[in-house]
Design a protein around this motif. Structure first.
Motif, PDB file in Angstrom:
ATOM      1  N   PHE A 109       0.842  -1.213   0.000  1.00 47.49           N
ATOM      2  CA  PHE A 109       0.000   0.000   0.000  1.00 47.49           C
ATOM      3  C   PHE A 109       0.874   1.259   0.000  1.00 47.49           C
ATOM      4  CE2 PHE A 109      -1.996   3.283   2.731  1.00 47.49           C
ATOM      5  CZ  PHE A 109      -3.222   3.480   2.102  1.00 47.49           C
ATOM      6  N   GLY A 110       1.980   1.222   0.740  1.00 42.00           N
ATOM      7  CA  GLY A 110       2.912   2.358   0.782  1.00 42.00           C
ATOM      8  C   GLY A 110       3.553   2.642  -0.572  1.00 42.00           C
ATOM      9  N   ALA A 111       3.718   1.588  -1.394  1.00 41.25           N
ATOM     10  CA  ALA A 111       4.268   1.783  -2.745  1.00 41.25           C
ATOM     11  C   ALA A 111       3.260   2.551  -3.610  1.00 41.25           C
ATOM     12  CB  ALA A 111       4.591   0.434  -3.387  1.00 41.25           C
ATOM     13  N   TRP A 112       1.990   2.226  -3.443  1.00 45.38           N
ATOM     14  CA  TRP A 112       0.921   2.923  -4.180  1.00 45.38           C
ATOM     15  C   TRP A 112       0.879   4.405  -3.791  1.00 45.38           C
ATOM     16  CZ3 TRP A 112      -4.484   3.882  -2.329  1.00 45.38           C
ATOM     17  CH2 TRP A 112      -5.321   4.349  -3.354  1.00 45.38           C
ATOM     18  N   MET A 115       4.025   6.250  -5.155  1.00 42.91           N
ATOM     19  CA  MET A 115       3.973   6.563  -6.594  1.00 42.91           C
ATOM     20  C   MET A 115       3.066   7.772  -6.846  1.00 42.91           C
ATOM     21  SD  MET A 115       5.888   4.135  -7.990  1.00 42.91           S
ATOM     22  CE  MET A 115       5.568   3.477  -9.612  1.00 42.91           C
ATOM     23  N   GLN A 116       2.017   7.918  -6.032  1.00 39.37           N
ATOM     24  CA  GLN A 116       1.148   9.097  -6.182  1.00 39.37           C
ATOM     25  C   GLN A 116       1.875  10.360  -5.722  1.00 39.37           C
ATOM     26  OE1 GLN A 116      -3.179   8.506  -5.081  1.00 39.37           O
ATOM     27  NE2 GLN A 116      -2.299   6.638  -4.257  1.00 39.37           N
ATOM     28  N   LEU A 117       2.639  10.222  -4.650  1.00 37.05           N
ATOM     29  CA  LEU A 117       3.412  11.365  -4.143  1.00 37.05           C
ATOM     30  C   LEU A 117       4.404  11.850  -5.196  1.00 37.05           C
ATOM     31  CD1 LEU A 117       3.875  13.125  -1.590  1.00 37.05           C
ATOM     32  CD2 LEU A 117       5.669  11.503  -0.936  1.00 37.05           C
ATOM     33  N   LEU A 118       4.974  10.880  -5.895  1.00 33.82           N
ATOM     34  CA  LEU A 118       5.909  11.154  -6.985  1.00 33.82           C
ATOM     35  C   LEU A 118       5.292  12.095  -8.025  1.00 33.82           C
ATOM     36  CD1 LEU A 118       8.643   9.735  -7.716  1.00 33.82           C
ATOM     37  CD2 LEU A 118       7.311   8.106  -9.048  1.00 33.82           C
ATOM     38  N   MET A 119       4.006  11.885  -8.310  1.00 31.71           N
ATOM     39  CA  MET A 119       3.316  12.687  -9.321  1.00 31.71           C
ATOM     40  C   MET A 119       3.127  14.131  -8.856  1.00 31.71           C
ATOM     41  SD  MET A 119       2.853  10.704 -11.854  1.00 31.71           S
ATOM     42  CE  MET A 119       1.790  11.729 -12.869  1.00 31.71           C
ATOM     43  N   ARG A 120       3.041  14.310  -7.550  1.00 28.08           N
ATOM     44  CA  ARG A 120       2.756  15.630  -6.990  1.00 28.08           C
ATOM     45  C   ARG A 120       4.008  16.446  -6.702  1.00 28.08           C
ATOM     46  NH1 ARG A 120      -1.759  15.693  -2.304  1.00 28.08           N
ATOM     47  NH2 ARG A 120      -3.539  15.137  -3.583  1.00 28.08           N
ATOM     48  N   ARG A 121       5.126  15.765  -6.537  1.00 28.68           N
ATOM     49  CA  ARG A 121       6.311  16.436  -6.030  1.00 28.68           C
ATOM     50  C   ARG A 121       7.491  16.289  -6.986  1.00 28.68           C
ATOM     51  NH1 ARG A 121       4.906  17.580  -0.480  1.00 28.68           N
ATOM     52  NH2 ARG A 121       6.936  18.594  -0.314  1.00 28.68           N
ATOM     53  N   PRO A 122       7.694  17.282  -7.857  1.00 28.31           N
ATOM     54  CA  PRO A 122       8.738  17.180  -8.873  1.00 28.31           C
ATOM     55  C   PRO A 122      10.148  17.081  -8.303  1.00 28.31           C
ATOM     56  CG  PRO A 122       7.763  19.386  -8.837  1.00 28.31           C
ATOM     57  CD  PRO A 122       6.917  18.525  -7.973  1.00 28.31           C
ATOM     58  N   GLU A 123      10.307  17.426  -7.018  1.00 28.37           N
ATOM     59  CA  GLU A 123      11.657  17.371  -6.435  1.00 28.37           C
ATOM     60  C   GLU A 123      12.110  15.937  -6.114  1.00 28.37           C
ATOM     61  OE1 GLU A 123       8.991  18.369  -2.806  1.00 28.37           O
ATOM     62  OE2 GLU A 123       8.927  18.509  -4.984  1.00 28.37           O
ATOM     63  N   ILE A 124      11.186  14.968  -6.197  1.00 27.86           N
ATOM     64  CA  ILE A 124      11.578  13.577  -5.923  1.00 27.86           C
ATOM     65  C   ILE A 124      12.413  13.062  -7.094  1.00 27.86           C
ATOM     66  CG2 ILE A 124      10.753  11.217  -5.570  1.00 27.86           C
ATOM     67  CD1 ILE A 124       8.291  12.414  -4.169  1.00 27.86           C
ATOM     68  N   THR A 125      13.626  12.612  -6.788  1.00 22.05           N
ATOM     69  CA  THR A 125      14.544  12.224  -7.859  1.00 22.05           C
ATOM     70  C   THR A 125      14.588  10.718  -8.103  1.00 22.05           C
ATOM     71  OG1 THR A 125      16.275  12.448  -6.183  1.00 22.05           O
ATOM     72  CG2 THR A 125      16.122  14.195  -7.786  1.00 22.05           C
ATOM     73  N   GLY A 126      14.062   9.925  -7.170  1.00 21.35           N
ATOM     74  CA  GLY A 126      14.072   8.483  -7.377  1.00 21.35           C
ATOM     75  C   GLY A 126      13.083   7.806  -6.453  1.00 21.35           C
ATOM     76  N   PHE A 127      12.682   6.588  -6.829  1.00 23.38           N
ATOM     77  CA  PHE A 127      11.737   5.864  -5.964  1.00 23.38           C
ATOM     78  C   PHE A 127      12.064   4.375  -5.924  1.00 23.38           C
ATOM     79  CE2 PHE A 127       9.778   5.476 -10.175  1.00 23.38           C
ATOM     80  CZ  PHE A 127       9.342   4.156 -10.188  1.00 23.38           C
ATOM     81  N   ILE A 128      11.652   3.754  -4.820  1.00 24.92           N
ATOM     82  CA  ILE A 128      11.706   2.302  -4.673  1.00 24.92           C
ATOM     83  C   ILE A 128      10.285   1.845  -4.363  1.00 24.92           C
ATOM     84  CG2 ILE A 128      12.668   0.351  -3.360  1.00 24.92           C
ATOM     85  CD1 ILE A 128      14.868   1.936  -4.744  1.00 24.92           C
ATOM     86  N   SER A 129       9.724   0.966  -5.192  1.00 28.05           N
ATOM     87  CA  SER A 129       8.395   0.405  -4.939  1.00 28.05           C
ATOM     88  C   SER A 129       8.541  -1.083  -4.702  1.00 28.05           C
ATOM     89  CB  SER A 129       7.468   0.647  -6.130  1.00 28.05           C
ATOM     90  OG  SER A 129       6.971   1.952  -6.104  1.00 28.05           O
ATOM     91  N   VAL A 130       8.261  -1.494  -3.480  1.00 30.88           N
ATOM     92  CA  VAL A 130       8.379  -2.912  -3.107  1.00 30.88           C
ATOM     93  C   VAL A 130       6.991  -3.543  -3.097  1.00 30.88           C
ATOM     94  CG1 VAL A 130       9.168  -4.537  -1.339  1.00 30.88           C
ATOM     95  CG2 VAL A 130      10.396  -2.369  -1.681  1.00 30.88           C
ATOM     96  N   SER A 131       6.816  -4.631  -3.835  1.00 30.70           N
ATOM     97  CA  SER A 131       5.534  -5.353  -3.907  1.00 30.70           C
ATOM     98  C   SER A 131       4.347  -4.432  -4.170  1.00 30.70           C
ATOM     99  CB  SER A 131       5.278  -6.125  -2.594  1.00 30.70           C
ATOM    100  OG  SER A 131       6.351  -6.946  -2.249  1.00 30.70           O
TER     101      SER A 131
END
Length: 217
Positions: A109-112, A115-131
């Protein structure tokens, strides 16, 4: 591990904050699994990811979504939880305004939410989505996905079937300008139990370290 309480949209949120001595250290937040199925910031995957980022030189924050632990409010179908994550990132940034890199990591659920936070915050430079639970939640908002990241899942995941994760990754691969790295771990379940936890952490560490030496998004 310093306990912190910071302001969220529905009252106080409880977190664990682990700063580096370097003032310009990269920052990361780690998001926990579903609150209604026992997900908390002390979940094993979340806890271990937190320390993996810290050991790579990141200043890290993990926290409990509304209604979990000592965080105020109640479960809000992911809408409020996204606002909580945005507040957590605000808090982390307010303490570290010289940071050049900002990462978000989430499990299930935290990965979901991540990924939404990523869409809102252009300053995020990388992400890890587990399961990522691509079978339960709609990920079509990732159009286009704004930054490169790692999606990692177990081949024996019965909660979020691997086929759905692969379909999500294939959609993201069609997008230009970013690179989605996909790792499937043989024999691992949704929670990366047993020896698979080490594989998860090693894969994450290797990926993040490589990204930090590259200048591209």
């Amino acid at each position: 591990m310093p306990e912190v309480i910071f302001a969220g949209p529905e009252g106080r949120l409880e977190g664990r904050y682990h700063p580096q001595k370097e003032k310009d250290a990269p920052i990361a937040i780690v998001l926990h699994p579903h609150p209604q199925f026992g997900g908390t910031m002390n979940n094993k995957v979340v806890y271990n990811l937190h320390y993996a980022f810290y050991n790579m030189g990141f200043t890290v924050l993990r926290f409990n979504f509304r209604g979990v632990g000592r965080s105020q409010g109640e479960y809000d179908q992911g809408v409020g939880e996204l606002s909580d994550a945005a507040s957590a990132l605000d808090y982390l940034q307010s303490m570290n305004n010289n940071s050049k890199h900002c990462w978000v990591a989430g499990f299930s659920f935290g990965a979901w939410i991540g990924m939404q936070l990523l869409m809102r915050r252009p300053e995020i430079t990388g992400f890890i989505s587990v399961s990522p639970p691509a079978n339960m939640y709609d990920f079509s908002f990732l159009a286009p996905c704004p930054s490169s990241g790692l999606i990692i899942n177990g081949k024996s995941d019965r909660v979020a079937p691997p086929a759905d994760t692969t379909a999500l990754v294939n959609k993201l691969h069609e997008q230009k300008g970013i690179t989605i790295t996909h790792e499937e771990v043989e024999g691992a379940d949704h929670f990366f139990q047993g020896p698979h936890m080490d594989t998860l952490l090693d894969t994450t560490t290797e990926y993040v370290k490589r990204r930090l030496t590259e200048s591209t998004r």
